[in-house]
Scaffold this motif. Structure first.
Motif, PDB file in Angstrom:
ATOM      1  N   LEU A 137       0.275  -1.376  -0.014  1.00 24.86           N
ATOM      2  CA  LEU A 137       0.057  -0.124  -0.417  1.00 24.86           C
ATOM      3  C   LEU A 137       0.751   1.285   0.215  1.00 24.86           C
ATOM      4  O   LEU A 137       0.032   1.952  -0.743  1.00 24.86           O
ATOM      5  CB  LEU A 137      -0.959   0.049   1.562  1.00 24.86           C
ATOM      6  CG  LEU A 137      -1.862  -0.968   1.230  1.00 24.86           C
ATOM      7  CD1 LEU A 137      -3.211  -1.262   2.357  1.00 24.86           C
ATOM      8  CD2 LEU A 137      -2.200  -1.269   0.151  1.00 24.86           C
ATOM      9  N   ALA A 138       1.991   1.047   0.613  1.00 36.27           N
ATOM     10  CA  ALA A 138       3.435   2.766   1.076  1.00 36.27           C
ATOM     11  C   ALA A 138       3.629   2.759  -0.405  1.00 36.27           C
ATOM     12  O   ALA A 138       3.699   3.856  -0.689  1.00 36.27           O
ATOM     13  CB  ALA A 138       4.143   2.603   1.560  1.00 36.27           C
ATOM     14  N   SER A 179       1.090   3.881  -2.718  1.00 40.57           N
ATOM     15  CA  SER A 179       0.478   5.536  -2.608  1.00 40.57           C
ATOM     16  C   SER A 179       2.078   6.530  -2.973  1.00 40.57           C
ATOM     17  O   SER A 179       1.202   7.589  -3.507  1.00 40.57           O
ATOM     18  CB  SER A 179       0.238   5.981  -1.450  1.00 40.57           C
ATOM     19  OG  SER A 179       1.852   5.085  -0.282  1.00 40.57           O
ATOM     20  N   SER A 192       3.533   5.516  -5.656  1.00 37.88           N
ATOM     21  CA  SER A 192       3.586   5.312  -6.820  1.00 37.88           C
ATOM     22  C   SER A 192       5.353   4.628  -7.620  1.00 37.88           C
ATOM     23  O   SER A 192       5.605   4.935  -8.489  1.00 37.88           O
ATOM     24  CB  SER A 192       4.083   6.297  -8.695  1.00 37.88           C
ATOM     25  OG  SER A 192       2.420   6.761  -7.958  1.00 37.88           O
ATOM     26  N   GLU A 208      -0.819   4.260 -11.590  1.00 37.35           N
ATOM     27  CA  GLU A 208      -0.131   4.073  -9.901  1.00 37.35           C
ATOM     28  C   GLU A 208      -0.898   5.472  -9.586  1.00 37.35           C
ATOM     29  O   GLU A 208      -0.499   6.633 -10.269  1.00 37.35           O
ATOM     30  CB  GLU A 208       0.698   3.694  -9.301  1.00 37.35           C
ATOM     31  CG  GLU A 208       1.518   2.464  -9.657  1.00 37.35           C
ATOM     32  CD  GLU A 208       0.387   0.908  -9.845  1.00 37.35           C
ATOM     33  OE1 GLU A 208      -0.492   0.870  -8.547  1.00 37.35           O
ATOM     34  OE2 GLU A 208       0.939   0.351 -10.206  1.00 37.35           O
ATOM     35  N   PRO A 209      -1.616   5.680  -8.099  1.00 40.05           N
ATOM     36  CA  PRO A 209      -2.022   4.017  -7.134  1.00 40.05           C
ATOM     37  C   PRO A 209      -3.288   4.318  -7.095  1.00 40.05           C
ATOM     38  O   PRO A 209      -4.261   5.078  -8.230  1.00 40.05           O
ATOM     39  CB  PRO A 209      -1.732   4.966  -6.063  1.00 40.05           C
ATOM     40  CG  PRO A 209      -1.824   6.021  -6.780  1.00 40.05           C
ATOM     41  CD  PRO A 209      -1.698   7.067  -7.012  1.00 40.05           C
ATOM     42  N   ALA A 221      -5.154   2.761  -2.790  1.00 45.66           N
ATOM     43  CA  ALA A 221      -4.550   3.191  -2.193  1.00 45.66           C
ATOM     44  C   ALA A 221      -4.363   3.747  -0.751  1.00 45.66           C
ATOM     45  O   ALA A 221      -3.776   3.905   0.312  1.00 45.66           O
ATOM     46  CB  ALA A 221      -3.154   3.232  -2.458  1.00 45.66           C
ATOM     47  N   ASN A 222      -5.372   4.599  -0.232  1.00 49.85           N
ATOM     48  CA  ASN A 222      -5.122   6.066   1.221  1.00 49.85           C
ATOM     49  C   ASN A 222      -6.155   5.761   1.384  1.00 49.85           C
ATOM     50  O   ASN A 222      -7.839   6.004   1.414  1.00 49.85           O
ATOM     51  CB  ASN A 222      -5.297   7.257   0.718  1.00 49.85           C
ATOM     52  CG  ASN A 222      -3.662   7.599  -0.125  1.00 49.85           C
ATOM     53  OD1 ASN A 222      -2.442   7.013   0.288  1.00 49.85           O
ATOM     54  ND2 ASN A 222      -3.705   8.302  -1.813  1.00 49.85           N
ATOM     55  N   ASP A 281     -12.738   1.207   3.080  1.00 46.63           N
ATOM     56  CA  ASP A 281     -11.953   2.112   2.975  1.00 46.63           C
ATOM     57  C   ASP A 281     -13.442   2.945   3.270  1.00 46.63           C
ATOM     58  O   ASP A 281     -14.488   3.576   1.747  1.00 46.63           O
ATOM     59  CB  ASP A 281     -12.095   2.698   1.265  1.00 46.63           C
ATOM     60  CG  ASP A 281     -11.037   4.461   1.721  1.00 46.63           C
ATOM     61  OD1 ASP A 281     -11.776   5.321   2.231  1.00 46.63           O
ATOM     62  OD2 ASP A 281     -10.774   4.923   0.264  1.00 46.63           O
TER      63      ASP A 281
END
Length: 269
Positions: A32-33, A36, A38, A76-77, A81-82, A103
């Motif tokens: 996930l990092a 975020s 890319s 991406e992303p 993702a956030n 989410d």
């Protein structure tokens, strides 16, 4: 007295090869990092070569959009993702992991499949779903019973046993895949044509009398994740399905069985 204390006092030991949950959770966090940021280089290391992404977006038909996006063309992303939560993480036979990401602020969710390969957890599949409104409002209000989803799987098992190509195609998404460990312990992905060829040569022994439905999750009435346990084989199978109108089709099938011969999953005195 806590269970572990009782177990130790009684000489009971539980098999465990590694800190699998922590390792899998770290892999998801890194993934996930990287999304975020890319960071394509990091993503390439975290994704298995068979990786695919599918999205259930808007539209009355509730079909997949952008099926099986190849790594070379992916943007991406990811839109989820956030601000996403790792709601659940299950690991089977130390070789297959199923993660659910939510989410809630944006009515989005995703199911992620990971395989343990060469000492590392790798992301093999992502299917995300959005609770679209507007044109989809009527469809979202439909109530789906678990039995509706399980009935599709029952027809799938029937079709496999009967080697009915037409029925298999009717029950499956056009980009349907089976993902599993190969004898060489890498992950292989079969499309429908490959799956049909394989079962036509050697019909699989399904052990239906020993299959147990362990879990059914329905996300936003559009994506379903079903876990089937086969205790006799110490195997777990995950089915991912999507809803099209009032019907459900199978999007993906993943199995933990490839690692069975390497793992002891019993408590012993």
């Amino acid at each position: 007295m806590a269970f572990l204390e009782v177990a130790r006092a009684s000489g009971i030991t539980a098999w465990k090869s590694s800190n699998s949950y922590a390792e899998a959770e770290r892999a998801i966090a890194r993934y996930l990092a990287a999304l975020s940021l890319s960071d394509k280089a990091a993503l390439a290391k975290l994704r298995d070569p068979v990786w695919s992404r599918r999205k259930l977006n808007g539209g009355d038909k509730l079909h997949f959009a952008g099926n099986a996006v190849p790594i070379a063309s992916v943007r991406e992303p990811l839109d989820w993702a956030n601000g996403v939560w790792l709601t659940s993480l299950q690991i089977f036979r130390d070789g297959l992991a199923v993660a659910r990401l939510d989410d809630w602020d944006h009515d989005k969710a995703a199911i992620m499949l990971l395989f343990f390969v060469d000492g590392k957890w790798r992301v093999a599949s992502e299917i995300s779903v959005t609770a679209e409104h507007g044109d989809n409002r009527a469809g979202m209000q439909l109530e789906t019973a678990e039995q509706d989803v399980l009935a599709v799987l029952a027809r799938f098992y029937d079709a496999v046993e009967q080697r009915s190509v037409a029925a298999l195609r009717d029950l499956s998404d056009e980009n349907w895949h089976v993902k599993r460990h190969s004898p060489m312990q890498h992950v292989i992905a079969e499309d429908m044509a490959g799956f049909i060829d394989r079962i036509d040569i050697a019909p699989p022994r399904l052990h239906r009398d020993n299959c147990k439905v362990a879990d059914v999750q329905i996300l936003f009435n559009r994506l379903a994740c079903v876990r089937i346990d086969t205790p006799r084989l110490a195997q777990t199978t995950i089915f991912l399905l999507c809803r099209r109108g009032t019907d459900w089709v199978i999007a993906e099938k993943a199995s933990s069985g490839g690692m069975a011969e390497q793992v002891r999953h019993r408590m012993a005195m």
